[in-house]
Design a protein around this motif. Structure first.
Motif, PDB file in Angstrom:
ATOM      1  N   PRO A 116       0.824  -1.220   0.000  1.00  0.00           N
ATOM      2  CA  PRO A 116       0.000   0.000   0.000  1.00  0.00           C
ATOM      3  C   PRO A 116       0.849   1.259   0.000  1.00  0.00           C
ATOM      4  O   PRO A 116       1.805   1.390   0.766  1.00  0.00           O
ATOM      5  CB  PRO A 116      -0.801  -0.132   1.305  1.00  0.00           C
ATOM      6  CG  PRO A 116      -0.844  -1.599   1.594  1.00  0.00           C
ATOM      7  CD  PRO A 116       0.471  -2.135   1.113  1.00  0.00           C
ATOM      8  N   GLY A 117       0.514   2.175  -0.894  1.00  0.00           N
ATOM      9  CA  GLY A 117       1.196   3.458  -0.949  1.00  0.00           C
ATOM     10  C   GLY A 117       2.527   3.466  -1.656  1.00  0.00           C
ATOM     11  O   GLY A 117       3.169   4.514  -1.746  1.00  0.00           O
ATOM     12  N   LEU A 118       2.960   2.312  -2.162  1.00  0.00           N
ATOM     13  CA  LEU A 118       4.247   2.223  -2.849  1.00  0.00           C
ATOM     14  C   LEU A 118       4.049   1.797  -4.294  1.00  0.00           C
ATOM     15  O   LEU A 118       3.127   1.025  -4.597  1.00  0.00           O
ATOM     16  CB  LEU A 118       5.170   1.220  -2.143  1.00  0.00           C
ATOM     17  CG  LEU A 118       5.590   1.546  -0.713  1.00  0.00           C
ATOM     18  CD1 LEU A 118       6.452   0.420  -0.154  1.00  0.00           C
ATOM     19  CD2 LEU A 118       6.335   2.868  -0.644  1.00  0.00           C
ATOM     20  N   PRO A 119       4.907   2.264  -5.211  1.00  0.00           N
ATOM     21  CA  PRO A 119       4.810   1.826  -6.599  1.00  0.00           C
ATOM     22  C   PRO A 119       5.201   0.359  -6.725  1.00  0.00           C
ATOM     23  O   PRO A 119       5.966  -0.169  -5.916  1.00  0.00           O
ATOM     24  CB  PRO A 119       5.803   2.722  -7.330  1.00  0.00           C
ATOM     25  CG  PRO A 119       6.800   3.098  -6.280  1.00  0.00           C
ATOM     26  CD  PRO A 119       6.033   3.198  -4.995  1.00  0.00           C
ATOM     27  N   THR A 120       4.687  -0.279  -7.736  1.00  0.00           N
ATOM     28  CA  THR A 120       5.007  -1.688  -7.984  1.00  0.00           C
ATOM     29  C   THR A 120       6.417  -1.822  -8.541  1.00  0.00           C
ATOM     30  O   THR A 120       6.814  -1.104  -9.452  1.00  0.00           O
ATOM     31  CB  THR A 120       4.005  -2.296  -8.968  1.00  0.00           C
ATOM     32  OG1 THR A 120       2.701  -2.250  -8.392  1.00  0.00           O
ATOM     33  CG2 THR A 120       4.359  -3.744  -9.293  1.00  0.00           C
ATOM     34  N   VAL A 121       7.181  -2.744  -7.957  1.00  0.00           N
ATOM     35  CA  VAL A 121       8.517  -3.079  -8.458  1.00  0.00           C
ATOM     36  C   VAL A 121       8.431  -4.454  -9.107  1.00  0.00           C
ATOM     37  O   VAL A 121       8.003  -5.420  -8.469  1.00  0.00           O
ATOM     38  CB  VAL A 121       9.562  -3.084  -7.330  1.00  0.00           C
ATOM     39  CG1 VAL A 121      10.933  -3.518  -7.873  1.00  0.00           C
ATOM     40  CG2 VAL A 121       9.661  -1.715  -6.672  1.00  0.00           C
ATOM     41  N   THR A 122       8.812  -4.534 -10.358  1.00  0.00           N
ATOM     42  CA  THR A 122       8.803  -5.802 -11.084  1.00  0.00           C
ATOM     43  C   THR A 122      10.165  -6.480 -10.923  1.00  0.00           C
ATOM     44  O   THR A 122      11.205  -5.863 -11.143  1.00  0.00           O
ATOM     45  CB  THR A 122       8.511  -5.584 -12.571  1.00  0.00           C
ATOM     46  OG1 THR A 122       7.239  -4.946 -12.706  1.00  0.00           O
ATOM     47  CG2 THR A 122       8.481  -6.903 -13.330  1.00  0.00           C
TER      48      THR A 122
END
Length: 261
Positions: A116-122
């Motif tokens: 929550p609240g963080l960008p997705t890291v692939t």
């Protein structure tokens, strides 16, 4: 490496802070002095302690564990830390051994870090071979990790993992554009196996980076253990004569390890 902070804690252990994420690689926090068995008659003594103790690290959102079965990549205090981390990504075999919510990956499989609240890291798993040809049944499975997050401009952040130079690494160069590479070096060797190496030599690292052409090269996994046969001096000499100005792209992170033995 805009808007990213990388802290070298010791050996392969690095804290990556980016876009609000705090991602730790290969947790090793034991004190120096102990001798560890690596199986099949191999062993090594830890010479220096971590630059930051586990209880001083602060919260960790995810651990990227290249492999769980060697103590220079995951030790006792590192295992305790894993119990406090919500996301653990490692090899398929390692995830089976660790149990719980650990995610196992094979080379070229993809997963995502989400919170929550963080960008997705692939996260893309990349191939490793932790020794000479045909050594995988003895050395065990290892993976590297390529990270992508929103706003990257020049390519992925790649953690090689413990590996020698082999065709799988050439595949990485073909399939990915690498901006920053975290090189696991050290030219690991053991008396019982003579001249055989189990991680990148300085010369092999130059060969790999000549193929990759990364903008930033960060050496790790070259100090603190007696089974590392090459250190900073050998790496600097090898890169001094490298093409494409690769020597100027080396970034040695400050490392102020704890007591040594």
């Amino acid at each position: 490496m805009k808007d990213i902070r990388v802290t070298h804690i010791g050996g392969p252990t690095v804290l990556i802070e980016v876009a609000g994420w705090r991602i730790l690689t290969d947790p090793t926090f034991d004190a120096p002095g102990r001798r560890y068995s690596f199986g099949w008659g191999t062993a090594s003594r830890k010479r220096t302690g971590p630059a930051i103790e586990a209880d001083q690290l602060g919260p960790v959102d995810a651990v990227l564990l290249t492999h769980d079965h060697h103590a220079d990549n995951l030790d006792d205090r590192g295992r305790v830390l894993l119990e406090q981390v919500p996301i653990i990504i490692t090899t398929r075999a390692g995830a089976n051994r660790l149990g719980g919510s650990a995610r196992g990956m094979r080379p070229w499989e993809v997963t995502e870090l989400e919170a929550p609240g963080l960008p997705t890291v692939t996260v893309t798993a990349t191939p490793c071979r932790h020794g000479p040809p045909l050594s995988r049944p003895i050395a065990g499975a290892v993976v590297g990790f390529a990270l992508r997050w929103p706003g990257q401009e020049h390519g992925v952040f790649w953690i090689t993992g413990d590996t020698v130079f082999f065709r799988g690494l050439r595949t990485v160069a073909r399939r990915l554009t690498v901006d920053t590479v975290l090189l696991h070096l050290g030219a690991v060797r053991f008396p019982i196996t003579g001249p055989l190496r189990y991680s990148l030599t300085a010369d092999a690292a130059v060969k790999l980076c000549t193929t990759l052409r990364p903008r930033t090269i960060i050496p790790v996994h070259y100090e603190g253990w007696e089974h590392f046969s090459e250190g900073r001096d050998q790496v600097e000499r090898a890169f001094a004569g490298a093409p494409h100005g690769l020597g100027e792209r080396l970034h040695w992170l400050p490392l102020r390890p704890g007591p040594s033995t």
